[in-house]
Design an enzyme around this catalytic site. Structure first.
Site, PDB file in Angstrom:
ATOM      1  N   ARG A  84     -13.196   2.563 -11.581  1.00  0.00           N
ATOM      2  CA  ARG A  84     -14.553   2.623 -11.266  1.00  0.00           C
ATOM      3  C   ARG A  84     -13.951   3.592 -13.218  1.00  0.00           C
ATOM      4  O   ARG A  84     -12.941   3.569 -13.093  1.00  0.00           O
ATOM      5  CB  ARG A  84     -15.250   3.633 -10.637  1.00  0.00           C
ATOM      6  CG  ARG A  84     -15.599   2.712  -8.760  1.00  0.00           C
ATOM      7  CD  ARG A  84     -16.046   4.018  -8.833  1.00  0.00           C
ATOM      8  NE  ARG A  84     -16.131   3.495  -6.862  1.00  0.00           N
ATOM      9  CZ  ARG A  84     -15.193   3.817  -6.056  1.00  0.00           C
ATOM     10  NH1 ARG A  84     -14.721   4.384  -6.140  1.00  0.00           N
ATOM     11  NH2 ARG A  84     -15.679   3.364  -4.829  1.00  0.00           N
ATOM     12  N   LYS A 135     -15.263   8.833  -6.435  1.00  0.00           N
ATOM     13  CA  LYS A 135     -16.675   8.172  -5.773  1.00  0.00           C
ATOM     14  C   LYS A 135     -16.258   8.900  -3.879  1.00  0.00           C
ATOM     15  O   LYS A 135     -15.855   8.610  -3.258  1.00  0.00           O
ATOM     16  CB  LYS A 135     -16.858   6.865  -5.776  1.00  0.00           C
ATOM     17  CG  LYS A 135     -18.312   6.830  -5.148  1.00  0.00           C
ATOM     18  CD  LYS A 135     -19.345   5.288  -5.242  1.00  0.00           C
ATOM     19  CE  LYS A 135     -19.930   5.223  -4.881  1.00  0.00           C
ATOM     20  NZ  LYS A 135     -20.454   3.575  -4.535  1.00  0.00           N
ATOM     21  N   HIS A 160     -17.210  -2.876 -14.416  1.00  0.00           N
ATOM     22  CA  HIS A 160     -16.884  -2.548 -13.190  1.00  0.00           C
ATOM     23  C   HIS A 160     -16.762  -4.408 -11.979  1.00  0.00           C
ATOM     24  O   HIS A 160     -16.230  -4.570 -11.692  1.00  0.00           O
ATOM     25  CB  HIS A 160     -18.322  -2.500 -11.940  1.00  0.00           C
ATOM     26  CG  HIS A 160     -18.073  -1.886 -11.009  1.00  0.00           C
ATOM     27  ND1 HIS A 160     -17.321  -1.094 -10.559  1.00  0.00           N
ATOM     28  CD2 HIS A 160     -18.368  -1.903  -9.627  1.00  0.00           C
ATOM     29  CE1 HIS A 160     -18.091  -0.397  -9.620  1.00  0.00           C
ATOM     30  NE2 HIS A 160     -18.265  -1.158  -8.654  1.00  0.00           N
ATOM     31  N   ARG A 215     -12.895  -4.176 -11.879  1.00  0.00           N
ATOM     32  CA  ARG A 215     -12.500  -3.388 -10.036  1.00  0.00           C
ATOM     33  C   ARG A 215     -12.449  -4.828  -9.834  1.00  0.00           C
ATOM     34  O   ARG A 215     -11.994  -4.793  -8.956  1.00  0.00           O
ATOM     35  CB  ARG A 215     -13.655  -2.603 -10.356  1.00  0.00           C
ATOM     36  CG  ARG A 215     -13.226  -1.585  -9.234  1.00  0.00           C
ATOM     37  CD  ARG A 215     -14.338  -0.891  -8.296  1.00  0.00           C
ATOM     38  NE  ARG A 215     -14.555  -0.612  -7.232  1.00  0.00           N
ATOM     39  CZ  ARG A 215     -13.790   0.105  -7.518  1.00  0.00           C
ATOM     40  NH1 ARG A 215     -12.809   0.769  -7.617  1.00  0.00           N
ATOM     41  NH2 ARG A 215     -14.339   0.436  -5.664  1.00  0.00           N
ATOM     42  N   HIS A 242     -12.621   2.725  -0.698  1.00  0.00           N
ATOM     43  CA  HIS A 242     -13.287   2.516   0.295  1.00  0.00           C
ATOM     44  C   HIS A 242     -13.095   3.168   1.912  1.00  0.00           C
ATOM     45  O   HIS A 242     -12.444   2.781   1.392  1.00  0.00           O
ATOM     46  CB  HIS A 242     -14.088   0.793   0.560  1.00  0.00           C
ATOM     47  CG  HIS A 242     -14.140   0.456  -0.541  1.00  0.00           C
ATOM     48  ND1 HIS A 242     -13.712  -0.897  -0.347  1.00  0.00           N
ATOM     49  CD2 HIS A 242     -14.872   0.634  -1.366  1.00  0.00           C
ATOM     50  CE1 HIS A 242     -14.576  -1.408  -2.251  1.00  0.00           C
ATOM     51  NE2 HIS A 242     -14.761  -0.210  -3.032  1.00  0.00           N
ATOM     52  N   TYR A 281     -15.167  -8.391  -0.500  1.00  0.00           N
ATOM     53  CA  TYR A 281     -14.823  -9.810  -1.452  1.00  0.00           C
ATOM     54  C   TYR A 281     -13.732 -10.795  -0.778  1.00  0.00           C
ATOM     55  O   TYR A 281     -13.146 -12.304  -1.009  1.00  0.00           O
ATOM     56  CB  TYR A 281     -13.852  -9.046  -2.038  1.00  0.00           C
ATOM     57  CG  TYR A 281     -13.706  -7.713  -3.306  1.00  0.00           C
ATOM     58  CD1 TYR A 281     -14.185  -8.281  -3.870  1.00  0.00           C
ATOM     59  CD2 TYR A 281     -13.836  -6.534  -2.426  1.00  0.00           C
ATOM     60  CE1 TYR A 281     -14.861  -6.811  -4.753  1.00  0.00           C
ATOM     61  CE2 TYR A 281     -14.256  -5.668  -3.136  1.00  0.00           C
ATOM     62  CZ  TYR A 281     -14.733  -5.469  -4.626  1.00  0.00           C
ATOM     63  OH  TYR A 281     -15.425  -4.645  -5.289  1.00  0.00           O
TER      64      TYR A 281
END
Length: 175
Positions: A35, A60, A124, A127, A150, A159
């Site tokens: 990110r 994050k 992004h 990414r 994640h 994805y």
């Protein structure tokens, strides 16, 4: 579904970028799936050249993770470090202040424009492209989940809808 660019377009953006710091920024965003804020908070010591990993701290959700570091990126990072001599953060603006979010966006915009990518490309997007290209190459979704940081595999499952290219590799039942 997330926007993605092709592997060739991502590589072309890196090649077309002449400024070494900018080349490193685009390379890490794409080849590490970072990110923008994770990139901007990287410290010099977060680059593990022995294990070929990038240690992302306080990403994050205040999470730490490791992601990939490839040889080409490491080679450019060494050149960049030798030339620019950043003090604390890997990517510093003038007088050692953190590089800005808007600067990273401008770097990505310029690189996409140089190689005439028609769709909007953001940090992004790089990414999303990283994750999609790994999936298309046969990387297990669980590995992608860990690399992206994640918590849930559900987040990474977006994805699985993207890689239409991988359909070519599936043998058609009636052929």
């Amino acid at each position: 579904m997330p926007d993605v660019i092709s592997v060739e377009e991502a590589k072309a953006m890196i090649v077309a970028t002449e400024n070494l710091k900018h080349k490193c920024i685009i390379s890490i965003l794409y080849s590490g799936g970072l990110r923008r804020n994770e990139l901007l908070n990287l410290k010099i010591k977060d680059i593990d050249s022995k294990r070929m990993l990038i240690h992302v701290k306080n990403g994050k959700g205040e999470k730490d993770k490791f992601t990939l570091l490839n040889n080409a990126v490491l080679t450019n990072l060494i050149k960049y470090y030798t030339k620019e001599k950043p003090v604390k953060l890997l990517f510093e603006g003038s007088k050692g202040v953190p590089y800005s979010v808007s600067s990273v966006k401008k770097i990505v915009d310029k690189a996409a424009s140089l190689v005439e990518i028609k769709k909007k490309v953001t940090p992004h997007t790089l990414r999303h492209s990283f994750a999609t290209h790994l999936l298309e190459a046969g990387t297990d979704l669980r590995h992608i989940q860990v690399l992206l940081g994640h918590n849930s595999s559900k987040t990474s499952e977006i994805y699985t809808d993207v890689p239409k290219k991988s359909f070519k590799n599936i043998r058609k039942l009636l052929d």
